[in-house]
Design a protein around this motif. Structure first.
Motif, mmCIF file in Angstrom:
data_model
loop_
_atom_site.group_PDB
_atom_site.id
_atom_site.type_symbol
_atom_site.label_atom_id
_atom_site.label_comp_id
_atom_site.label_asym_id
_atom_site.label_seq_id
_atom_site.Cartn_x
_atom_site.Cartn_y
_atom_site.Cartn_z
ATOM 1 N N GLU A 85 0.823 -1.204 0.000
ATOM 2 C CA GLU A 85 0.000 0.000 0.000
ATOM 3 C C GLU A 85 0.863 1.264 0.000
ATOM 4 O O GLU A 85 1.854 1.346 0.712
ATOM 5 N N ARG A 86 0.439 2.223 -0.816
ATOM 6 C CA ARG A 86 1.140 3.507 -0.818
ATOM 7 C C ARG A 86 0.856 4.264 0.476
ATOM 8 O O ARG A 86 -0.194 4.105 1.077
ATOM 9 N N THR A 87 1.813 5.100 0.864
ATOM 10 C CA THR A 87 1.593 5.958 2.022
ATOM 11 C C THR A 87 1.085 7.306 1.524
ATOM 12 O O THR A 87 1.804 8.047 0.848
ATOM 13 N N LEU A 88 -0.157 7.616 1.814
ATOM 14 C CA LEU A 88 -0.780 8.865 1.383
ATOM 15 C C LEU A 88 -0.572 9.930 2.456
ATOM 16 O O LEU A 88 0.081 9.695 3.476
ATOM 17 N N HIS A 89 -1.168 11.110 2.256
ATOM 18 C CA HIS A 89 -0.943 12.212 3.191
ATOM 19 C C HIS A 89 -1.458 11.893 4.594
ATOM 20 O O HIS A 89 -0.938 12.404 5.585
ATOM 21 N N ASP A 90 -2.501 11.036 4.674
ATOM 22 C CA ASP A 90 -3.055 10.711 5.986
ATOM 23 C C ASP A 90 -2.660 9.318 6.474
ATOM 24 O O ASP A 90 -3.095 8.879 7.529
ATOM 25 N N GLY A 91 -1.824 8.611 5.697
ATOM 26 C CA GLY A 91 -1.330 7.321 6.134
ATOM 27 C C GLY A 91 -1.567 6.210 5.128
ATOM 28 O O GLY A 91 -1.888 6.457 3.969
ATOM 29 N N LYS A 92 -1.412 4.987 5.595
ATOM 30 C CA LYS A 92 -1.653 3.816 4.750
ATOM 31 C C LYS A 92 -3.091 3.337 4.959
ATOM 32 O O LYS A 92 -3.531 3.147 6.089
ATOM 33 N N TRP A 93 -3.797 3.132 3.860
ATOM 34 C CA TRP A 93 -5.173 2.646 3.909
ATOM 35 C C TRP A 93 -5.156 1.134 3.717
ATOM 36 O O TRP A 93 -4.805 0.630 2.645
ATOM 37 N N LEU A 94 -5.557 0.410 4.748
ATOM 38 C CA LEU A 94 -5.614 -1.040 4.666
ATOM 39 C C LEU A 94 -7.062 -1.491 4.546
ATOM 40 O O LEU A 94 -7.906 -1.110 5.358
ATOM 41 N N LEU A 95 -7.360 -2.300 3.542
ATOM 42 C CA LEU A 95 -8.692 -2.864 3.350
ATOM 43 C C LEU A 95 -8.568 -4.372 3.484
ATOM 44 O O LEU A 95 -7.915 -5.021 2.674
ATOM 45 N N ILE A 96 -9.200 -4.913 4.534
ATOM 46 C CA ILE A 96 -9.010 -6.325 4.879
ATOM 47 C C ILE A 96 -10.348 -7.050 4.855
ATOM 48 O O ILE A 96 -11.285 -6.655 5.550
ATOM 49 N N ARG A 97 -10.415 -8.105 4.075
ATOM 50 C CA ARG A 97 -11.638 -8.918 3.984
ATOM 51 C C ARG A 97 -11.700 -9.869 5.184
ATOM 52 O O ARG A 97 -10.718 -10.568 5.488
#
Length: 247
Positions: A85-97
């Motif tokens: 995951e890329r690190t965006l301005h507010d952090g890493k967005w993790l989407l977990i099933r």
């Protein structure tokens, strides 16, 4: 109860038992979602699919440092997801099933990194328990509470269960004014079960808490309720008020 249903129940118990957060219903594109928020900050968002849940957790800088310190303790799938995951301005967005209890156990650890538990257990000083474990002293129907407290409870009950008639009164289990034992009244599920199994209260049962132990709000639904709604309309009616994690 299948694994998916077990996960739904565990989400409710974990989130409501450990966190004092508003639950805000919304949409993630065309998928219903539920955001657990403190003020305007979303702690975790859960997308509600018919056969699984997608947890969306954003790890900011401080949270990434905490995760990276224990990263090797997580399953390789979570490590790979994090690394990719890329690190965006507010952090890493993790989407977990999530559709099984084991995966949710991993997600729990991520949520605890995101935020420490902040719900204080309900005080048990002068507590009155029904045979099923409900807190009679926090129940709108109990004759032992004041009208002022009852007026506080009713808006929260309406928010969770819908507008209703809350006028029934009960003096508690094994008392002369017990609603379930009144003329024309049917025994509630817990009392029916106790009579069938010849027990005095649900705490004696090796299966407690079970599906009969509570009439409280157990499911995860696409519905907005406040943290105070959970405190006053849900927690008094669930086993142990959902046990909290010790920090």
């Amino acid at each position: 109860m299948n694994d998916f249903e077990k996960v739904g129940l565990e989400i409710v118990k974990f989130m409501r038992g450990n966190y004092r957060l508003d639950e805000v219903a919304g949409m993630y594109y065309d998928v219903p979602c539920l955001k657990f928020r403190q003020g305007k900050k979303t702690i975790v968002s859960v997308n509600l699919h018919k056969d699984h849940y997608d947890f969306q957790i954003i790890l900011g800088k401080a949270e990434r440092e905490k995760f990276e310190a224990v990263k090797n303790e997580f399953p390789i799938e979570i490590q790979t997801l994090y690394d990719n995951e890329r690190t965006l301005h507010d952090g890493k967005w993790l989407l977990i099933r999530v559709n099984d209890p084991d995966t949710f156990e991993v997600v729990k650890r991520l949520i605890l990194i995101k935020k420490k538990p902040n719900r204080k257990p309900l005080s048990k000083e002068n507590a009155v328990f029904g045979k099923c474990g409900h807190r009679c002293d926090l129940c709108v129907h109990y004759t032992g509470i004041t009208e002022e407290f009852r007026d506080i409870l009713i808006p929260h009950l309406n928010a969770v269960y819908g507008n209703s008639d809350w006028s029934m009164r009960c003096t508690g289990c094994d008392t002369s004014g017990c609603h379930c034992c009144g003329k024309g009244s049917e025994l509630c599920e817990p009392l029916n079960c106790l009579h069938k199994n010849q027990m005095n209260n649900c705490f004696e049962c090796e299966n407690y808490p079970c599906e009969h132990a509570t009439v409280g709000y157990r499911q995860l639904e696409h519905k907005s309720i406040s943290a105070d709604d959970v405190t006053w309309a849900i927690l008094p009616y669930v086993p142990h008020q959902y046990e909290t994690i010790e920090e």
